[in-house]
Design a protein around this motif. Structure first.
Motif, mmCIF file in Angstrom:
data_model
loop_
_atom_site.group_PDB
_atom_site.id
_atom_site.type_symbol
_atom_site.label_atom_id
_atom_site.label_comp_id
_atom_site.label_asym_id
_atom_site.label_seq_id
_atom_site.Cartn_x
_atom_site.Cartn_y
_atom_site.Cartn_z
ATOM 1 N N ALA A 1 0.824 -1.220 0.000
ATOM 2 C CA ALA A 1 0.000 0.000 0.000
ATOM 3 C C ALA A 1 0.854 1.264 0.000
ATOM 4 O O ALA A 1 0.335 2.373 -0.147
ATOM 5 C CB ALA A 1 -0.939 -0.010 1.196
ATOM 6 N N GLY A 2 2.140 1.114 0.208
ATOM 7 C CA GLY A 2 3.013 2.271 0.246
ATOM 8 C C GLY A 2 2.849 3.110 1.504
ATOM 9 O O GLY A 2 2.947 4.334 1.482
ATOM 10 N N VAL A 3 2.564 2.451 2.621
ATOM 11 C CA VAL A 3 2.444 3.167 3.903
ATOM 12 C C VAL A 3 3.293 2.444 4.934
ATOM 13 O O VAL A 3 3.955 1.453 4.618
ATOM 14 C CB VAL A 3 0.976 3.216 4.383
ATOM 15 C CG1 VAL A 3 0.095 3.968 3.372
ATOM 16 C CG2 VAL A 3 0.443 1.822 4.637
ATOM 17 N N SER A 4 3.260 2.909 6.173
ATOM 18 C CA SER A 4 4.041 2.241 7.212
ATOM 19 C C SER A 4 3.234 1.108 7.831
ATOM 20 O O SER A 4 2.006 1.064 7.738
ATOM 21 C CB SER A 4 4.411 3.221 8.310
ATOM 22 O OG SER A 4 3.294 3.454 9.132
ATOM 23 N N GLN A 5 3.958 0.240 8.484
ATOM 24 C CA GLN A 5 3.316 -0.915 9.109
ATOM 25 C C GLN A 5 2.329 -0.462 10.190
ATOM 26 O O GLN A 5 1.272 -1.074 10.374
ATOM 27 C CB GLN A 5 4.409 -1.828 9.675
ATOM 28 C CG GLN A 5 3.915 -3.131 10.257
ATOM 29 C CD GLN A 5 3.621 -2.981 11.734
ATOM 30 O OE1 GLN A 5 4.193 -2.142 12.413
ATOM 31 N NE2 GLN A 5 2.695 -3.804 12.214
ATOM 32 N N SER A 6 2.665 0.596 10.886
ATOM 33 C CA SER A 6 1.761 1.016 11.965
ATOM 34 C C SER A 6 0.430 1.529 11.418
ATOM 35 O O SER A 6 -0.616 1.344 12.034
ATOM 36 C CB SER A 6 2.421 2.068 12.856
ATOM 37 O OG SER A 6 3.382 2.802 12.176
ATOM 38 N N THR A 7 0.497 2.160 10.261
ATOM 39 C CA THR A 7 -0.751 2.620 9.642
ATOM 40 C C THR A 7 -1.635 1.431 9.273
ATOM 41 O O THR A 7 -2.851 1.452 9.493
ATOM 42 C CB THR A 7 -0.430 3.449 8.384
ATOM 43 O OG1 THR A 7 0.347 4.577 8.774
ATOM 44 C CG2 THR A 7 -1.714 3.913 7.712
ATOM 45 N N VAL A 8 -1.014 0.379 8.765
ATOM 46 C CA VAL A 8 -1.778 -0.826 8.446
ATOM 47 C C VAL A 8 -2.475 -1.345 9.691
ATOM 48 O O VAL A 8 -3.669 -1.657 9.694
ATOM 49 C CB VAL A 8 -0.856 -1.917 7.861
ATOM 50 C CG1 VAL A 8 -1.601 -3.237 7.726
ATOM 51 C CG2 VAL A 8 -0.304 -1.472 6.517
ATOM 52 N N SER A 9 -1.723 -1.394 10.763
ATOM 53 C CA SER A 9 -2.274 -1.918 12.006
ATOM 54 C C SER A 9 -3.460 -1.075 12.478
ATOM 55 O O SER A 9 -4.495 -1.610 12.888
ATOM 56 C CB SER A 9 -1.182 -1.942 13.076
ATOM 57 O OG SER A 9 -1.634 -2.566 14.241
ATOM 58 N N LEU A 10 -3.292 0.224 12.400
ATOM 59 C CA LEU A 10 -4.357 1.149 12.801
ATOM 60 C C LEU A 10 -5.622 0.913 11.972
ATOM 61 O O LEU A 10 -6.737 0.775 12.499
ATOM 62 C CB LEU A 10 -3.875 2.587 12.600
ATOM 63 C CG LEU A 10 -3.661 3.498 13.812
ATOM 64 C CD1 LEU A 10 -3.378 2.697 15.083
ATOM 65 C CD2 LEU A 10 -2.533 4.474 13.561
ATOM 66 N N VAL A 11 -5.436 0.866 10.665
ATOM 67 C CA VAL A 11 -6.588 0.736 9.770
ATOM 68 C C VAL A 11 -7.295 -0.596 9.983
ATOM 69 O O VAL A 11 -8.502 -0.650 10.205
ATOM 70 C CB VAL A 11 -6.148 0.862 8.294
ATOM 71 C CG1 VAL A 11 -7.302 0.507 7.363
ATOM 72 C CG2 VAL A 11 -5.640 2.270 8.016
#
Lengths: 338, 338
Positions: free
Chosen positions: B16-26
């Motif tokens: 997705a081209g984002v950070s791992q923490s953003t994935v976790s949040l979403v």
DNA sequence: CTGAAAGCGCTTACAG
DNA sequence: CTGAAAGCGCTTACAG
């Protein structure tokens, strides 16, 4: 000790005066020749004093395997599945695996798939008596089906499937009745869209029709006493009343008994009745039921064996498990033999 | 993608081209007002494309909780426990918990305690129909007992226990029979050392003896048709044959039917019979069985409710669950009323 | 609105 | 024979 109150391997290490890795080695049983006996004993003593038990979530994360298998069954309310569980659990235990039972989709209430549930941390799945296409829900988790269509859903990725040889069981029932002299045979079928019932019906119809003078009639109902009684009644009230009723299931046979009694017909004097499965009910009935015993425990055991093979990268092709005709008091020669 | 082939949140992040923490949040549902809708959607799309499912071992380790409860039952082969499971699972699902069933010690084969099994990663335990002292095996894991002695094992650390009000159920049976005119009442008891059977026996004996002219006799056997038949036979062949047989369980009642039939006694004409539990067998029998319906599903639900309270640090004191007398065809006035 | 970083408690190479 | 360290895949303060 950690804030939650539960001791960790660090706590044990501190208590024993060694490093955390030594604790792990000792308690993991990998200390042989690597840790001195005295140290090992000190670690075990410390663990005992603290009441230490390893955190499985951490171990699972580290090892990438849970050594746990999910057994999916349509319901826990049928004794049959308890036996399947027992067989699977026995084989699993022999290989250091645990089995977790999951009723789906019926009992769980809100239609949560096994993967909405917290038990997702599993290595493989055994799915019993479910439609074949649920296998696709499991994505890349290894799965073995039980008591389902061995031909699968026709996809290019066949799932190993363990089944009973129900066709042969039905042929044994037909042969037993034929030998007693029965020719007009009624089939009280379960109106359930499952492979096993289709297979039972087909085998029986074929066997009866192959009999000289054989006549096959059929009525179906839900897997429930009242419904089975009504279906059996239809057959008994029709023209050319059958002299024997072959039931798809022991519970259905209980319904057939009721239909017979309501019409003043004696079992087995006026009407022979057979069941299928040989659950506890079969011997609770009066007269005791002639039925086909299905090795439910063997089904679970064979399923687990196949799954183990699959997890090792093998390609198991389990063979059908034979049933066994158990002759009891519900079958006899027809009064007017012919 | 990781070596095992299973995508992680890192893989999704990269996709997705984002950070791992953003994935976790979403994916954890905590993105509201913290991640832009466009980014969130990109993450969800990437997760979908990769077939991502979170690793529960990692989540559990991080959160220190599995939101999973172990339901320990003596056997999965009795329909009763399936209903208990269903009730517990329903309440659990409403609170985001899962239930895992564990038969112990009977079905599991080699006597492995639940803590030898891989399922140890649990938040609490519901133990049904086990001896009270097993609770001590569970150390600091929160536990609720079902269908066990509410007085516990007398230790200073009482375990919350949910039971049926079996005493009241037995009194209802006795009152029903007394009203029909029965005075000589035989008790076909289960020779099982469990609280519920002790309670049933005591309540029945007391109620019958309190009847004017009431006489109580008793024989016991295993929880199995043949053994129950023999026990009932003892009572029927004794002096002053009872006009009614009160059975500890529906399966025992099936045995009592057989004993009656073997002696040419009609149920209910010559002999009234009652069961207890109201399992499927009760309506499969002929005549259908007068029995006490026990809310097994309610027992599981109440047990889970109590466990949730316990996990929140509360001190649940569940009340007994009332049974309900279900009058069917197996009870009638005695032929020689008096 | 987004990312770098710490840390849950283990197992297991690796270094000494 | 023993210990220091990496890393499994997450969640969640914290900093920007």
């Amino acid at each position: 000790m950690s804030a939650t109150g539960r001791p960790t391997s660090r706590d044990v290490a501190h208590e024993a005066g060694v490093s955390q890795s030594t604790v792990s080695l000792v308690l993991g049983g990998k200390a042989a020749g690597r840790v001195s006996p005295a140290t090992a004993q000190a670690v075990r003593d410390a663990a005992e004093r603290l009441g230490y038990r390893p955190n499985l979530a951490a171990r699972n994360l580290r090892l990438g395997s849970t050594r746990t298998v999910l057994l999916i069954v349509p319901t826990l309310t049928a004794p049959f599945f308890g036996e399947v569980y027992r067989g699977a659990a026995r084989v699993a235990a022999e290989h250091g695996f645990g089995i977790v039972a999951y009723p789906w989709p019926d009992d769980a209430g809100p239609a949560d798939s096994p993967f909405a549930a917290p038990h997702e941390a599993i290595d493989g799945i055994i799915a019993s008596s479910l439609a074949t296409d649920v296998a696709s829900e499991f994505r890349d988790t290894p799965v073995v089906m039980l008591d389902s269509d061995p031909a699968g859903d026709g996809s290019d990725h066949p799932v190993p499937t363990v089944v009973f040889d129900v066709a042969n069981g039905m042929r044994a029932v037909a042969a037993h009745l034929a030998e007693l002299g029965h020719r007009r045979i009624g089939h009280v079928a379960a109106s359930i869209d499952q492979w096993t019932f289709h297979a039972r019906g087909e085998a029986l119809a074929t066997a009866v029709k192959a009999l000289p003078g054989g006549s096959y009639t059929r009525a179906s109902g839900a897997l429930e006493v009242g419904s089975a009684r009504d279906a059996a009644g239809l057959l008994l009230d029709g023209p050319d009343r059958p002299t024997a009723l072959v039931c798809d299931d022991d519970l259905i046979a209980a319904g057939a008994y009721k239909a017979a009694r309501a019409r003043g017909l004696d079992v087995p004097g006026d009407l022979s009745v057979t069941g299928f499965d040989d659950v506890q009910l079969a011997t609770a009935l009066e007269p005791e039921l002639t039925t086909v015993r299905l090795p439910a425990e063997g089904l679970g055991a064979e399923g687990m064996t196949s799954l183990l093979a699959l997890l090792k990268g093998g390609d198991p092709r389990p063979s059908p498990l034979p049933g066994e005709l158990v002759v009891r008091g519900s079958t006899a020669r027809p009064r007017t033999s012919g």
